[in-house]
Design a protein around this motif. Structure first.
Motif, short mmCIF file in Angstrom:
data_model
loop_
_atom_site.label_atom_id
_atom_site.label_comp_id
_atom_site.label_asym_id
_atom_site.label_seq_id
_atom_site.Cartn_x
_atom_site.Cartn_y
_atom_site.Cartn_z
N GLU A 168 -1.97 12.50 3.83
CA GLU A 168 -2.48 11.77 3.83
C GLU A 168 -2.20 9.91 3.66
O GLU A 168 -3.07 9.45 3.77
N LEU A 169 -1.25 9.61 2.96
CA LEU A 169 -0.19 8.47 2.57
C LEU A 169 -0.29 8.23 4.32
O LEU A 169 -0.92 6.70 4.57
N VAL A 215 0.40 10.29 -4.12
CA VAL A 215 -0.63 10.32 -2.60
C VAL A 215 0.00 11.77 -1.24
O VAL A 215 1.36 11.09 -1.31
N SER A 219 -2.23 8.86 6.89
CA SER A 219 -3.33 8.89 7.42
C SER A 219 -3.84 7.03 6.87
O SER A 219 -4.78 6.52 7.51
N ARG A 220 -3.94 6.71 5.68
CA ARG A 220 -4.40 5.96 4.77
C ARG A 220 -3.82 4.56 5.33
O ARG A 220 -4.57 3.65 5.94
N VAL A 221 -2.18 4.83 5.64
CA VAL A 221 -1.91 3.09 6.06
C VAL A 221 -2.34 3.28 7.73
O VAL A 221 -2.94 1.55 7.76
N ARG A 222 -2.20 4.75 8.72
CA ARG A 222 -2.52 3.97 9.70
C ARG A 222 -4.41 3.60 9.94
O ARG A 222 -4.61 2.47 10.64
N LYS A 223 -4.82 3.55 9.05
CA LYS A 223 -6.43 3.15 8.94
C LYS A 223 -6.22 1.95 8.47
O LYS A 223 -6.94 0.90 8.65
N SER A 224 -5.15 1.06 7.77
CA SER A 224 -5.73 0.18 7.03
C SER A 224 -4.54 -0.86 7.62
O SER A 224 -5.56 -1.83 8.81
N TRP A 254 1.08 3.40 -3.37
CA TRP A 254 0.17 5.01 -3.25
C TRP A 254 1.67 6.33 -3.52
O TRP A 254 1.14 6.88 -3.63
N ASP A 290 0.71 -1.33 -0.03
CA ASP A 290 0.52 0.03 0.10
C ASP A 290 0.53 1.45 0.06
O ASP A 290 0.71 2.10 -0.97
#
Length: 200
Positions: A177-178, A173, A180-185, A168, A164
């Protein structure tokens, strides 16, 4: 570390850095060991003494990468493995660590465009799993399958999150934001693993 050991480490790092720049600029397959030696101003034998394979010039952090999740587990003997790896992952995420795949786009492109380097990276992920499984077996030798599946699941999540990060980064990205996305995943992935792996 002795002065001699420090000098050897500095030489190794310099060679790896010079080689990686050449590979990015010209392509991995177009650069020879002799080219690397000339650019680094060392003998060809010096390069081969430090790096047994050409691809090792790129993956100078191979040992650190492979051992990273195992070191997290061993450093927290009273914590479940999934918690130790999750917490270590989130700390490394804040640092945008190379252990998670954070790298500049030219570096990622170089690896993805080379079958040799892509295969070497796959080997590193598989070796990560083998080393972690061995550490989990030290914790709980029986039943063996429990430690084997736990190690496979944990390293699979790390590999997916690594991919990921690269995807990204490739898609440009923005860094915040990158992360943040990784933390959520990562939150979703580790939450799924906790009930399955339990307190191992």
């Amino acid at each position: 570390m002795s002065l001699r050991e420090q000098k050897k480490l500095e030489t190794r790092r310099t060679i790896s850095h010079v080689a990686t720049r050449l590979f990015i600029d010209r392509g991995f397959d177009q650069v020879t060991i002799a080219d690397v030696a000339q650019a680094a101003r060392v003998a060809k034998m010096t390069v081969t003494n430090h790096f047994s394979r050409k691809e090792d010039l790129v993956f100078d952090i191979r040992t650190d990468f492979v051992d990273w999740p195992t070191n997290l587990v061993r450093a927290a003997p009273s914590s479940p493995a999934v918690v130790a790896v999750r917490d270590g992952f989130l700390t490394a995420l804040g640092e945008r660590s190379a252990m998670l795949g954070f790298a500049e786009l030219p570096f990622i492109r170089m690896i993805r465009q080379s079958e040799t380097l892509s295969s070497a990276l796959t080997e590193m992920h598989l070796e990560r799993e083998r080393v972690l499984v061995a550490a989990l077996l030290d914790r709980k030798p029986e039943p063996e399958m429990l430690s084997r599946t736990a190690g496979a699941h944990l390293t699979s999540v790390l590999r997916l999150l690594f991919e990921d990060v690269w995807d990204w980064t490739w898609a440009d990205v923005p860094p915040e934001e990158l992360v943040s996305r990784v933390r959520k995943s990562a939150g979703l992935a580790f939450a799924q693993l906790e009930p399955a792996i339990g307190t191992l």
